[in-house]
Motif scaffolding. Structure first.
Motif, PDB file in Angstrom:
ATOM      1  N   LEU A 111      -6.491  -1.366   4.212  1.00 10.72           N
ATOM      2  CA  LEU A 111      -5.198  -2.042   4.312  1.00 10.72           C
ATOM      3  C   LEU A 111      -4.252  -1.608   3.199  1.00 10.72           C
ATOM      4  N   ALA A 112      -4.777  -1.367   2.007  1.00  8.49           N
ATOM      5  CA  ALA A 112      -3.941  -0.893   0.905  1.00  8.49           C
ATOM      6  C   ALA A 112      -3.416   0.510   1.216  1.00  8.49           C
ATOM      7  N   LEU A 138       1.259  -6.933   9.458  1.00  9.48           N
ATOM      8  CA  LEU A 138      -0.186  -6.720   9.305  1.00  9.48           C
ATOM      9  C   LEU A 138      -0.947  -8.025   9.516  1.00  9.48           C
ATOM     10  N   ILE A 139      -0.389  -9.126   9.051  1.00 14.62           N
ATOM     11  CA  ILE A 139      -1.014 -10.431   9.269  1.00 14.62           C
ATOM     12  C   ILE A 139      -0.996 -10.770  10.755  1.00 14.62           C
ATOM     13  N   VAL A 174       6.292  -5.537   6.395  1.00 20.62           N
ATOM     14  CA  VAL A 174       5.010  -4.866   6.640  1.00 20.62           C
ATOM     15  C   VAL A 174       3.871  -5.870   6.520  1.00 20.62           C
ATOM     16  N   LEU A 175       3.859  -6.653   5.461  1.00 19.86           N
ATOM     17  CA  LEU A 175       2.807  -7.650   5.275  1.00 19.86           C
ATOM     18  C   LEU A 175       2.792  -8.650   6.424  1.00 19.86           C
ATOM     19  N   GLU A 176       3.969  -9.101   6.821  1.00 16.78           N
ATOM     20  CA  GLU A 176       4.093 -10.038   7.935  1.00 16.78           C
ATOM     21  C   GLU A 176       3.478  -9.456   9.210  1.00 16.78           C
ATOM     22  N   SER A 218      -0.814   0.226   3.991  1.00 15.73           N
ATOM     23  CA  SER A 218       0.462  -0.299   3.496  1.00 15.73           C
ATOM     24  C   SER A 218       1.273   0.780   2.795  1.00 15.73           C
ATOM     25  N   GLY A 259      -6.793  -7.406   9.056  1.00 17.44           N
ATOM     26  CA  GLY A 259      -7.723  -7.813   8.010  1.00 17.44           C
ATOM     27  C   GLY A 259      -9.072  -8.256   8.545  1.00 17.44           C
ATOM     28  N   GLU A 267       8.513  -4.482   2.264  1.00  9.57           N
ATOM     29  CA  GLU A 267       7.184  -4.953   1.871  1.00  9.57           C
ATOM     30  C   GLU A 267       6.853  -6.258   2.593  1.00  9.57           C
ATOM     31  N   HIS A 268       7.824  -7.147   2.639  1.00  8.95           N
ATOM     32  CA  HIS A 268       7.649  -8.428   3.329  1.00  8.95           C
ATOM     33  C   HIS A 268       7.414  -8.211   4.820  1.00  8.95           C
ATOM     34  N   ASP A 317     -10.164  -4.059   2.709  1.00  3.56           N
ATOM     35  CA  ASP A 317      -9.009  -4.186   1.825  1.00  3.56           C
ATOM     36  C   ASP A 317      -8.512  -2.805   1.394  1.00  3.56           C
TER      37      ASP A 317
END
Length: 90
Positions: free
Chosen positions: A33-34, A19-20, A15-17, A37, A25, A12-13, A30
């Motif tokens: 992106l959800a 995507l940023i 993937v978020l990293e 994810s 974004g 999760e960390h 949103d």
């Protein structure tokens, strides 16, 4: 012990990293992106941890690099899928 506070999937960390870093974004909603994810995480094996520092200390660099490559490939695949199957407005 509360599992939702103490244990999480390390991917999760990552993937978020990513995507940023990709700045999706700025061009995607949103909702997109959800969905993205979820699709990405469903392609990756779970890697549960309690603390981020555990992974930083115990994870070999080569394994971290492979995990990051897996995330990038999963994102590409999920973006291709979502772009080929846009949601219809309700």
């Amino acid at each position: 012990m509360k599992l939702d506070d103490d244990i999480h999937n390390y991917y999760e960390h990552l993937v978020l990293e990513k995507l940023i870093t990709l700045e999706l974004g700025k061009t995607k909603s949103d909702d997109y992106l959800a969905d993205l994810s979820c699709l990405v995480l469903n392609q990756l094996p779970p890697r549960y941890i309690r603390h981020e520092v555990d992974m930083a200390f115990y994870l070999p660099g080569s394994e971290r690099q492979q995990m990051e490559m897996n995330v990038i490939q999963a994102i590409r695949s999920a973006v291709d899928y979502l772009d080929a199957h846009p949601k219809k407005a309700m």
